[in-house]
Enzyme design. Sequence first.
Site, mmCIF file in Angstrom:
data_model
loop_
_atom_site.group_PDB
_atom_site.id
_atom_site.type_symbol
_atom_site.label_atom_id
_atom_site.label_comp_id
_atom_site.label_asym_id
_atom_site.label_seq_id
_atom_site.Cartn_x
_atom_site.Cartn_y
_atom_site.Cartn_z
ATOM 1 N N THR A 198 0.821 -1.221 0.000
ATOM 2 C CA THR A 198 0.000 0.000 0.000
ATOM 3 C C THR A 198 0.853 1.268 0.000
ATOM 4 O O THR A 198 0.354 2.343 -0.313
ATOM 5 C CB THR A 198 -0.910 0.030 1.241
ATOM 6 O OG1 THR A 198 -0.095 0.150 2.416
ATOM 7 C CG2 THR A 198 -1.742 -1.241 1.328
ATOM 8 N N ASP B 95 19.157 10.168 1.409
ATOM 9 C CA ASP B 95 18.479 9.499 2.515
ATOM 10 C C ASP B 95 19.123 9.946 3.832
ATOM 11 O O ASP B 95 20.279 9.607 4.115
ATOM 12 C CB ASP B 95 18.594 7.979 2.355
ATOM 13 C CG ASP B 95 17.771 7.230 3.389
ATOM 14 O OD1 ASP B 95 18.091 7.334 4.595
ATOM 15 O OD2 ASP B 95 16.805 6.544 2.998
ATOM 16 N N ASP C 268 20.417 7.061 6.208
ATOM 17 C CA ASP C 268 21.644 6.421 5.739
ATOM 18 C C ASP C 268 22.857 7.321 5.940
ATOM 19 O O ASP C 268 23.929 6.865 6.343
ATOM 20 C CB ASP C 268 21.516 6.048 4.261
ATOM 21 C CG ASP C 268 20.641 4.827 4.047
ATOM 22 O OD1 ASP C 268 20.393 4.092 5.025
ATOM 23 O OD2 ASP C 268 20.211 4.604 2.900
#
Length: 209
Positions: A108, A200, A203
Amino acid sequence: MGKLFVCDHPLIQHKLTYIRDESTLTKDFRELVDEVSTLMAYEITRDIPLETVQVKTPVTTTDCKVISGRMLGLIPILRAGLGMVDGILRLVPAAKVGHIGLYRDPETLEPVEYYVKLPTDVIERELIVIDPMLATGGSANAAITALKSRGCTQIKLMCLIAAPEGIHAVQQAHPDVDIYVAAIDDYLNDHGYIVPGLGDAGDRLFGTK
């Protein structure tokens, strides 16, 4: 409608440049995020109420101001939000810290709550939800909803970088929540990354891929 604040202090903007730079190493990235979080905390705490107390100085007795009313609660969204907590605590060390963990359902693509741990007096505190990136707004909305479902009413959102799409999503879902950001970027790309962004955040904070 909740207000949108862009913290455009020159020191914040200077440090944000190096946070964006892909050549910035993990250690430096982490330190810069920490420093910007402290600087942004000055802005987000600007409207904390004060009360008058009497203090005896070495010269005389005088009226001074101290913080009154609700104390703060910091609610980082795991895991990237952790990188901003210490910078804020440096300014408001009495704040309590809760945590909200979310992951994205692979089918989803909606955020799913997997961990919530909050201070016992959370409903009595003014809460700051913390996440470096406000992209689609899905995680921020889910975190704010989780807090409201537990009786919290005084909530702000603090992010380093936001996409217009994420700002709009939060304002539509939670019009009572003020949003504080260091920069509003251009748009989200097809992979849901903020452009130009910084990659990110999790990260880059923790040296993972």
